[in-house]
Design a protein around this motif. Structure first.
Motif, mmCIF file in Angstrom:
data_model
loop_
_atom_site.group_PDB
_atom_site.id
_atom_site.type_symbol
_atom_site.label_atom_id
_atom_site.label_comp_id
_atom_site.label_asym_id
_atom_site.label_seq_id
_atom_site.Cartn_x
_atom_site.Cartn_y
_atom_site.Cartn_z
ATOM 1 N N HIS A 167 -5.248 7.540 -8.227
ATOM 2 C CA HIS A 167 -6.023 6.301 -8.314
ATOM 3 C C HIS A 167 -6.553 6.018 -9.717
ATOM 4 O O HIS A 167 -7.183 4.991 -9.918
ATOM 5 C CB HIS A 167 -7.170 6.330 -7.304
ATOM 6 N N GLY A 170 -6.305 2.195 -9.839
ATOM 7 C CA GLY A 170 -5.015 2.334 -9.181
ATOM 8 C C GLY A 170 -3.876 2.318 -10.168
ATOM 9 O O GLY A 170 -4.070 2.228 -11.381
ATOM 10 N N TYR A 204 -0.496 3.003 -5.821
ATOM 11 C CA TYR A 204 -1.784 3.616 -5.554
ATOM 12 C C TYR A 204 -2.848 2.540 -5.705
ATOM 13 O O TYR A 204 -3.088 2.060 -6.808
ATOM 14 C CB TYR A 204 -2.020 4.777 -6.519
ATOM 15 N N SER A 210 -6.128 0.167 -6.044
ATOM 16 C CA SER A 210 -7.383 0.222 -6.779
ATOM 17 C C SER A 210 -8.519 0.485 -5.798
ATOM 18 O O SER A 210 -8.575 -0.095 -4.716
ATOM 19 C CB SER A 210 -7.624 -1.104 -7.495
#
Length: 136
Positions: A56, A62, A69, A71
């Motif tokens: 992250h 992210g 991935y 945020s």
């Protein structure tokens, strides 16, 4: 020769990434490292720095590339504390389940850390009882 060069490039990039990661200060003053199947970090800040930020990112914004991935910064999905608790315990899509690797207290700590940092200002804290109930 081409394979040796590619291997050298990959090894060099990995070394640069590892060196940068070690030198990067995410706000966690003291680094702890887990050995075995369970995490040893106890505070939300330590857990985020050593478990979550790899995907992250240190600022929780992210990333995308080899995977997506999301945020966690300013994330409305964190408003209901039960949702991130469920995700940490059970995982979802590309996120692994951490329920067996973290205690109830660790899950509450990292969820509360996320909900009060990175432009998230949710004041109602998740408790270890909330995590216990979510495990059932």
């Amino acid at each position: 020769m081409m394979m040796r060069t590619a291997t050298s490039v990959v090894a060099g990039l990995a070394l640069l990434w590892a060196t940068a990661a070690l030198g990067q200060d995410s706000g966690a003053g003291k680094r702890t490292f887990s050995s075995g199947y369970r995490f040893v970090e106890m505070t939300g800040e330590e857990l985020f720095a050593n478990v979550c930020q790899g995907c992250h990112m240190p600022d929780a914004t992210g990333a995308s590339g080899a995977g997506s991935y999301p945020s966690l910064a300013g994330n409305k999905n964190l408003e209901a504390g039960s949702y991130p608790v469920f995700l940490v315990i059970n995982g979802r899509r590309g996120m692994p389940a951490f329920g067996d690797m973290m205690t109830d207290g660790q899950i509450a700590a990292v969820v509360n850390y996320l909900r009060t940092h990175f432009s998230n200002n949710y004041e109602d804290a998740v408790t270890t009882k909330d995590v216990q109930d979510a495990r059932r």
